[in-house]
Design an enzyme around this catalytic site. Structure first.
Site, short mmCIF file in Angstrom:
data_model
loop_
_atom_site.label_atom_id
_atom_site.label_comp_id
_atom_site.label_asym_id
_atom_site.label_seq_id
_atom_site.Cartn_x
_atom_site.Cartn_y
_atom_site.Cartn_z
N TYR A 170 4.79 -7.81 15.98
CA TYR A 170 4.90 -6.57 15.19
C TYR A 170 5.53 -5.46 16.02
CZ TYR A 170 3.29 -2.74 12.12
OH TYR A 170 3.20 -1.64 11.30
N PHE B 159 0.84 -1.22 0.00
CA PHE B 159 0.00 0.00 0.00
C PHE B 159 0.87 1.26 0.00
CE2 PHE B 159 -2.22 2.77 3.37
CZ PHE B 159 -2.82 3.58 2.43
N GLY C 170 23.02 -3.53 6.82
CA GLY C 170 24.30 -4.03 6.32
C GLY C 170 24.55 -3.56 4.89
N LYS D 297 9.34 -4.17 15.46
CA LYS D 297 9.62 -2.79 15.03
C LYS D 297 10.49 -2.07 16.06
CE LYS D 297 7.26 -2.30 11.12
NZ LYS D 297 7.85 -1.87 9.84
N LEU E 38 10.51 -0.54 4.00
CA LEU E 38 9.09 -0.61 4.34
C LEU E 38 8.59 -2.05 4.44
CD1 LEU E 38 9.23 2.41 3.60
CD2 LEU E 38 7.09 2.17 2.36
N ASN F 58 19.77 -6.83 7.43
CA ASN F 58 20.26 -6.93 6.04
C ASN F 58 20.26 -5.57 5.35
OD1 ASN F 58 20.83 -9.69 6.05
ND2 ASN F 58 18.71 -10.23 5.57
#
Ligand code: NAD
Ligand code: UDP
Ligand code: UDP
Length: 331
Positions: free
Chosen positions: A149, A17, A106, A153, A77, A103
């Site tokens: 979640y 989205f 890095g 985060k 995102l 990742n």
């Protein structure tokens, strides 16, 4: 001149989205955009209109695995965002947030890219401070159904700050509050997509609990503008920045507003409140105002009007056939 200012920009979760709107805006500015997505909740359809553009490239890739590309900026995102999607495979949700952030950090470190991490108002949990300012540490249940979640985060934010302190990297953290608009997944179970589809199809609008809980809804165009300003900001950004619309509304009033705007006959039906559902949420956006000269402009009724128009077209499309019920991600 265009070549001198255009950048190579990686958008992970770019077929989702928010990511698809971001890719569209970056391509329109003349940047070279690499959209990376594993289509877990996103779809090629969201970026189909960009595929013929020479400045746009789509790659199927899971960010929990390393990625070797050369870019100037990274918007990270990638992550399912709606409760039913991120709770479908909670271990994968945490991996996406944590391994994905490692990742991408890095990668950013190797190529000296600036990285913007999409964080969330969920890091504040069921907040005890109102409105939520960036220096509030939050009130999160670390073992509940939303924790994959929220804690994922929070850990991604920790990694961003540690890569900044340890490796001197240029990172930005956007704490995104509830956002809505065209290209929301019609079956993501989020309140706006549910209410809009229900109002347009004549079903009852499902208000959870007594509907007194509040949220603040930011229209997608305003949100993307805030993210891009945060990425481009040359003033040092020492910590997270809330990006959201401070206009607060209860879920019951939201249901009434959607019914009125859709000119719908749908009734309202009450259903149980999900576990750990935050009772109030509202961003303080003073930091974004001062640092980015950003403020959201789209009033809720105007944004909902545009959202209703988009969902109306989607429902008319014989291939879409959306229904407002829980849906598993695509994998
Ligand atoms: P979305 O589900 O539409 O988009 C997420 C995208 O990430 C999808 O295209 C999905 O396929 C992709 N993805 C998921 N796991 C992946 C993986 N392991 N590897 C590669 N791609 C993967 O959600 P959205 O609303 O566009 O949210 C985008 C970001 O913004 C997320 O990080 C979310 O946490 C954050 N955010 C969104 C909101 C909101 O209201 N929309 C609020 C707070 C934070
Ligand atoms: N990485 C990546 N692309 C790169 C560089 C690194 O995906 O171009 C990943 C790789 O999986 C690595 C992680 O990012 O393990 C963290 O990289 P960093 O340099 O911080 O630490 P490393 O693990 O290499 O010591
Ligand atoms: N909600 C609701 N009806 C629905 C879907 C959600 O009343 O059909 C409520 C939900 O309980 C929460 C609010 O709306 O209080 C926002 O839910 P959403 O899933 O959109 O986002 P989040 O909880 O992550 O803010």
């Amino acid at each position: 001149m265009k070549e001198l200012t255009s950048k190579r920009i990686l958008v992970t979760g770019g077929a989702g989205f928010l990511g698809s709107h971001l890719c569209e805006r970056l391509v329109a500015q003349g940047h070279d955009v690499l959209c990376v997505d594993n289509f877990y909740t996103g779809s090629k359809r969201n970026v189909a209109h960009l595929l013929d553009n020479a400045n746009f490239e789509l790659m199927r890739h899971d960010v929990t695995f390393p990625l070797y590309v050369e870019v100037d900026q990274i918007y990270n995102l990638a992550c399912p965002a709606s409760p039913i999607h991120y709770q479908y495979d909670p271990v994968q949700t945490t991996k996406t947030s944590v391994h994905g952030a490692i990742n991408m950090l890095g990668l950013a470190r190797r190529v000296h890219a600036r990285l913007l991490q999409a964080s969330t108002s969920e890091v504040y949990g069921d907040a005890l401070c109102h409105p939520q300012t960036e220096d509030y540490w939050g009130h999160v249940n670390p073992i509940g159904p939303r924790a994959c979640y929220d804690e994922g985060k929070r850990c991604a934010e920790t990694l961003c700050m540690d890569y900044r302190r340890q490796h001197g990297m240029d990172v930005r953290i956007a704490r995104i509050f509830n956002t809505y608009g065209p290209r929301m997944h019609p079956r993501d179970g989020r309140v706006i997509s549910n209410f809009v589809v229900q109002a347009l199809t004549g079903e009852a609008l499902t208000v959870y609990g007594d509907g007194s809980q509040t949220r603040c809804f930011c229209y997608v165009d305003d949100l993307i503008d805030g993210l891009m300003r945060l990425m481009e900001c040359e003033t040092p950004c020492d910590g997270p920045v809330n990006i959201g619309n401070p206009h607060e509304i209860s879920m019951l009033d939201t249901a009434r507003l959607v019914i009125a705007l859709a000119q719908s006959d749908s009734p309202i039906a009450f259903a149980p409140l999900p576990a750990d559902d935050p009772s109030h949420r509202c961003p303080s956006i003073e930091r974004a105002r001062g640092l980015l000269d950003w403020t959201p402009h789209t009033p809720l009724d105007i944004g909902l009007g545009a959202t209703l128009d988009w969902f109306r077209r989607l429902i008319d499309d014989a291939h879409a056939a959306p229904v407002a019920q829980a849906a598993a991600p695509h994998v």
